[in-house]
Design an enzyme around this catalytic site. Structure first.
Site, PDB file in Angstrom:
ATOM      1  N   GLU A  88      55.173   4.675  76.947  1.00 28.86           N
ATOM      2  CA  GLU A  88      55.068   3.510  76.856  1.00 28.86           C
ATOM      3  C   GLU A  88      56.820   2.889  77.270  1.00 28.86           C
ATOM      4  OE1 GLU A  88      53.486   0.312  74.975  1.00 28.86           O
ATOM      5  OE2 GLU A  88      51.674   1.697  73.672  1.00 28.86           O
ATOM      6  N   GLY A  90      65.110  23.443  54.916  1.00 28.86           N
ATOM      7  CA  GLY A  90      65.751  24.564  54.727  1.00 28.86           C
ATOM      8  C   GLY A  90      65.269  25.436  55.537  1.00 28.86           C
TER       9      GLY A  90
END
Length: 388
Positions: free
Chosen positions: A371, A347
């Site tokens: 990559e 939360g």
């Protein structure tokens, strides 16, 4: 069925489990305590660097003949995974050491391997990789960086962008066009560049969303002279070497993503068992339990895919391009989802820097990008499928 040898082989070996236990201990004691400060201060994780060197997890992939521990691809992935569980920035130390040195391992002469892998194994330097440019990211063949032959030497001009651990590393594998009029994709050559080469400098540090402990900078070459004996592989075959390197190292990004996601689940589990609402721990709520179950299920699927791809990397299987791309793509997508859900489970607390979840969420994002973006990974997989 457990006595059947065919089934007994489908598990990590005792050596792999011992490596995991050892790395986890180092990460908990020497890396995790500094992770928040490293992120907050956007500084290189020197404490992690030193701990990895001291424990032989700094560049575990380097073969024994060059002073390394000779860890196989799966063991190297386990090292990266366990470090990333504590701090993604620190996990880029062993990951990029493999990325930067893999072209030398795959294509270098014995003299080149001895010269550059030995100090890497000893922890004397990190080893970076220079392929991308600002206008040549996914389309690597369109790079503009040039190397011109001058006697026995080569003279390098241009730039490379988004280079991990730039400025920290002493060694760099750099890709440059050596035949501008040659056939696209067959006109690029790989070189080893050293940090103190005249004409070689760095751009300013990039200001990034995540992995702030790993410096990302441009490499700048202004008539940088490279001796001819620093060519890696064949002249003109550099791009093929670069792509072969990525087939192996994409698996390590999958391992990094798995580690980040595991760290997020660990923290979320701890929190939901303690946090109470409506008179009970929120872990008792079915909605929370379903989220946790999905997170863990998808993470375990990602982990298994990474481990299978690592085994294929170790063997050099012909279907490695598909599995490497799949492992990196799936695991990074899972890491992004799992870290986002972990923030949700905490939360408002998850949105603050008092807890590590928001850092893990920011760190996870890059695994979908570097990559090779996950869009590019899907192209790689589709091409492999269509080739049969």
């Amino acid at each position: 069925m457990s006595g059947n040898p065919d089934f007994d082989t489908y598990r990590l070996s005792e050596d792999h489990e011992a490596i995991r236990e050892a790395v986890r201990a180092v990460a908990a004691d020497k890396i995790a305590p500094w992770a928040a400060a490293v992120d907050e201060e956007a500084r290189y994780p020197q404490e992690a660097h030193d701990a990895l060197v001291a424990s032989d997890f700094f560049a575990p992939h380097v073969p024994e003949q060059y002073g390394g521990v000779g860890a196989d691809a799966l063991a190297t992935c386990i090292v990266i995974e366990e470090v990333a569980r504590a701090d993604a920035s620190a996990s880029l130390i062993p990951a990029v050491n493999k990325l930067g040195s893999m072209p030398v391992i795959l294509g270098g002469t014995e003299e080149l391997k001895t010269r550059y892998l030995t100090p890497l194994a000893a922890g004397e330097t990190t080893f970076s990789y220079g392929l991308s440019e600002r206008e040549a990211g996914s389309d690597t063949a369109s790079m503009k960086c040039r190397a011109v032959r001058d006697g026995d030497d080569w003279v390098l001009n241009g730039q490379k962008a988004w280079i991990t651990n730039a400025g920290v590393s002493r060694y760099y594998t750099v890709l440059a066009v050596t035949d501008p009029d040659g056939p696209r994709g067959n006109n690029v050559t790989a070189f080893v560049v050293e940090k103190d080469d005249p004409g070689f400098s760095f751009g300013e540090k990039e200001r990034k969303l995540g992995i702030k402990g790993s410096p990302t900078r441009e490499l700048i070459f202004e008539r940088t002279r490279i001796p001819g004996d620093r060519v890696v592989g064949e002249v003109g075959a550099g791009l093929k070497l670069a792509l072969a390197t990525l087939d192996h190292t994409r698996v390590t990004i999958g391992a990094q993503a798995v580690g980040i996601a595991q760290g997020a689940i660990d923290h979320a589990l701890s929190y939901v068992k303690e946090r109470r609402q409506f008179g009970t721990a929120i872990a008792e709520f079915q909605g929370v339990q379903f989220m946790l179950a999905d997170m863990a299920m998808e993470l375990e699927a990602a982990r298994q895919l990474v481990y299978v791809a690592a085994a294929k990397s170790e063997r050099g299987d012909p279907d490695l391009p598909f599995f490497g791309a799949a492992a990196k793509c799936y695991a990074s997508d899972v890491a992004m989802k799992v870290t986002t859900d972990a923030v949700q489970l905490l939360g408002g607390a998850g949105y603050t820097r008092d807890f590590p979840l928001e850092r893990m969420m920011r760190d996870a994002k890059i695994t979908q990008i570097y990559e090779g973006t996950n869009q590019v990974q899907r192209i790689v997989m589709a091409r492999q499928l269509l080739k049969g």
